[in-house]
Design a protein around this motif. Structure first.
Motif, PDB file in Angstrom:
ATOM      1  N   GLN A   1      33.382  11.506  -3.716  1.00  0.00           N
ATOM      2  CA  GLN A   1      33.302  10.940  -2.370  1.00  0.00           C
ATOM      3  C   GLN A   1      34.182  11.723  -1.402  1.00  0.00           C
ATOM      4  N   ASN A   2      35.370  12.121  -1.833  1.00  0.00           N
ATOM      5  CA  ASN A   2      36.252  12.950  -0.993  1.00  0.00           C
ATOM      6  C   ASN A   2      35.606  14.289  -0.677  1.00  0.00           C
ATOM      7  N   LYS A   3      34.964  14.885  -1.663  1.00  0.00           N
ATOM      8  CA  LYS A   3      34.318  16.191  -1.450  1.00  0.00           C
ATOM      9  C   LYS A   3      33.131  16.078  -0.503  1.00  0.00           C
ATOM     10  N   ILE A   4      32.352  15.018  -0.646  1.00  0.00           N
ATOM     11  CA  ILE A   4      31.221  14.817   0.275  1.00  0.00           C
ATOM     12  C   ILE A   4      31.739  14.579   1.685  1.00  0.00           C
ATOM     13  N   ALA A   5      32.776  13.765   1.819  1.00  0.00           N
ATOM     14  CA  ALA A   5      33.353  13.503   3.140  1.00  0.00           C
ATOM     15  C   ALA A   5      33.863  14.794   3.767  1.00  0.00           C
ATOM     16  N   ALA A   6      34.528  15.639   2.990  1.00  0.00           N
ATOM     17  CA  ALA A   6      35.039  16.915   3.499  1.00  0.00           C
ATOM     18  C   ALA A   6      33.885  17.830   3.904  1.00  0.00           C
ATOM     19  N   PHE A   7      32.816  17.856   3.103  1.00  0.00           N
ATOM     20  CA  PHE A   7      31.633  18.648   3.421  1.00  0.00           C
ATOM     21  C   PHE A   7      31.053  18.221   4.765  1.00  0.00           C
ATOM     22  N   LEU A   8      30.917  16.911   4.964  1.00  0.00           N
ATOM     23  CA  LEU A   8      30.350  16.399   6.216  1.00  0.00           C
ATOM     24  C   LEU A   8      31.285  16.629   7.400  1.00  0.00           C
ATOM     25  N   ARG A   9      32.595  16.429   7.204  1.00  0.00           N
ATOM     26  CA  ARG A   9      33.556  16.657   8.299  1.00  0.00           C
ATOM     27  C   ARG A   9      33.568  18.116   8.734  1.00  0.00           C
ATOM     28  N   ALA A  10      33.398  19.032   7.793  1.00  0.00           N
ATOM     29  CA  ALA A  10      33.356  20.463   8.125  1.00  0.00           C
ATOM     30  C   ALA A  10      32.117  20.806   8.948  1.00  0.00           C
ATOM     31  N   ARG A  11      31.134  19.916   8.904  1.00  0.00           N
ATOM     32  CA  ARG A  11      29.880  20.112   9.643  1.00  0.00           C
ATOM     33  C   ARG A  11      29.644  18.923  10.570  1.00  0.00           C
ATOM     34  N   ARG A  12      30.722  18.463  11.177  1.00  0.00           N
ATOM     35  CA  ARG A  12      30.720  17.263  12.025  1.00  0.00           C
ATOM     36  C   ARG A  12      29.540  17.266  12.998  1.00  0.00           C
ATOM     37  N   GLY A  13      28.839  16.124  13.027  1.00  0.00           N
ATOM     38  CA  GLY A  13      27.714  15.959  13.944  1.00  0.00           C
ATOM     39  C   GLY A  13      26.384  16.454  13.405  1.00  0.00           C
ATOM     40  N   LEU A  14      26.392  17.115  12.243  1.00  0.00           N
ATOM     41  CA  LEU A  14      25.152  17.629  11.668  1.00  0.00           C
ATOM     42  C   LEU A  14      24.664  16.684  10.574  1.00  0.00           C
ATOM     43  N   PRO A  15      23.421  16.219  10.663  1.00  0.00           N
ATOM     44  CA  PRO A  15      22.895  15.276   9.678  1.00  0.00           C
ATOM     45  C   PRO A  15      22.403  15.979   8.415  1.00  0.00           C
ATOM     46  N   PHE A  16      22.704  15.374   7.255  1.00  0.00           N
ATOM     47  CA  PHE A  16      22.258  15.889   5.960  1.00  0.00           C
ATOM     48  C   PHE A  16      21.671  14.758   5.141  1.00  0.00           C
ATOM     49  N   CYS A  17      20.566  15.043   4.451  1.00  0.00           N
ATOM     50  CA  CYS A  17      19.977  14.061   3.547  1.00  0.00           C
ATOM     51  C   CYS A  17      20.704  14.104   2.202  1.00  0.00           C
ATOM     52  N   THR A  18      20.505  13.082   1.398  1.00  0.00           N
ATOM     53  CA  THR A  18      21.202  13.022   0.112  1.00  0.00           C
ATOM     54  C   THR A  18      20.752  14.137  -0.836  1.00  0.00           C
ATOM     55  N   ASP A  19      19.494  14.543  -0.771  1.00  0.00           N
ATOM     56  CA  ASP A  19      19.025  15.637  -1.632  1.00  0.00           C
ATOM     57  C   ASP A  19      19.774  16.934  -1.327  1.00  0.00           C
ATOM     58  N   CYS A  20      19.961  17.233  -0.056  1.00  0.00           N
ATOM     59  CA  CYS A  20      20.663  18.461   0.322  1.00  0.00           C
ATOM     60  C   CYS A  20      22.159  18.377   0.020  1.00  0.00           C
ATOM     61  N   ILE A  21      22.735  17.201   0.169  1.00  0.00           N
ATOM     62  CA  ILE A  21      24.141  17.032  -0.215  1.00  0.00           C
ATOM     63  C   ILE A  21      24.278  17.240  -1.714  1.00  0.00           C
ATOM     64  N   ARG A  22      23.361  16.689  -2.499  1.00  0.00           N
ATOM     65  CA  ARG A  22      23.418  16.861  -3.951  1.00  0.00           C
ATOM     66  C   ARG A  22      23.341  18.328  -4.355  1.00  0.00           C
ATOM     67  N   GLU A  23      22.566  19.124  -3.633  1.00  0.00           N
ATOM     68  CA  GLU A  23      22.476  20.553  -3.935  1.00  0.00           C
ATOM     69  C   GLU A  23      23.821  21.251  -3.749  1.00  0.00           C
ATOM     70  N   GLU A  24      24.657  20.735  -2.858  1.00  0.00           N
ATOM     71  CA  GLU A  24      26.001  21.297  -2.665  1.00  0.00           C
ATOM     72  C   GLU A  24      26.920  20.963  -3.836  1.00  0.00           C
ATOM     73  N   PHE A  25      26.626  19.890  -4.532  1.00  0.00           N
ATOM     74  CA  PHE A  25      27.456  19.417  -5.639  1.00  0.00           C
ATOM     75  C   PHE A  25      26.562  19.290  -6.869  1.00  0.00           C
ATOM     76  N   ALA A  26      26.204  20.426  -7.429  1.00  0.00           N
ATOM     77  CA  ALA A  26      25.205  20.496  -8.505  1.00  0.00           C
ATOM     78  C   ALA A  26      25.566  19.658  -9.724  1.00  0.00           C
ATOM     79  N   TYR A  27      26.850  19.386  -9.933  1.00  0.00           N
ATOM     80  CA  TYR A  27      27.270  18.594 -11.092  1.00  0.00           C
ATOM     81  C   TYR A  27      26.996  17.104 -10.893  1.00  0.00           C
ATOM     82  N   ALA A  28      26.696  16.687  -9.669  1.00  0.00           N
ATOM     83  CA  ALA A  28      26.490  15.268  -9.353  1.00  0.00           C
ATOM     84  C   ALA A  28      25.009  14.913  -9.473  1.00  0.00           C
TER      85      ALA A  28
END
Length: 70
Positions: free
Chosen positions: A5-32
């Protein structure tokens, strides 16, 4: 918050204002799993600095539920 959850939050904060779907977020964290990402983004959504909406995902371009950091 747990580690993923911390890593996802950091990923989104680094791209503040940009929307991401859960599939694309999951691709950033392949182990999840997608279930893990859905659970963690649902928890982030209740925080004041994150928002979910139906919008176009920044990464894949699909119109679907997304989350973004405000």
């Amino acid at each position: 918050m747990d580690d993923l959850q911390n890593k996802i939050a950091a990923f989104l904060r680094a791209r503040r204002g940009l929307p991401f779907c859960t599939d694309c977020i999951r691709e950033e964290f392949a182990y999840a799993t997608i279930e893990d990402v859905i659970c963690k983004t649902e928890r982030l959504n209740v925080q004041i600095d994150h928002q979910t909406a139906n919008d176009i995902c920044t990464r894949c371009g699909a119109y679907q539920p997304v989350i973004l950091a405000l």
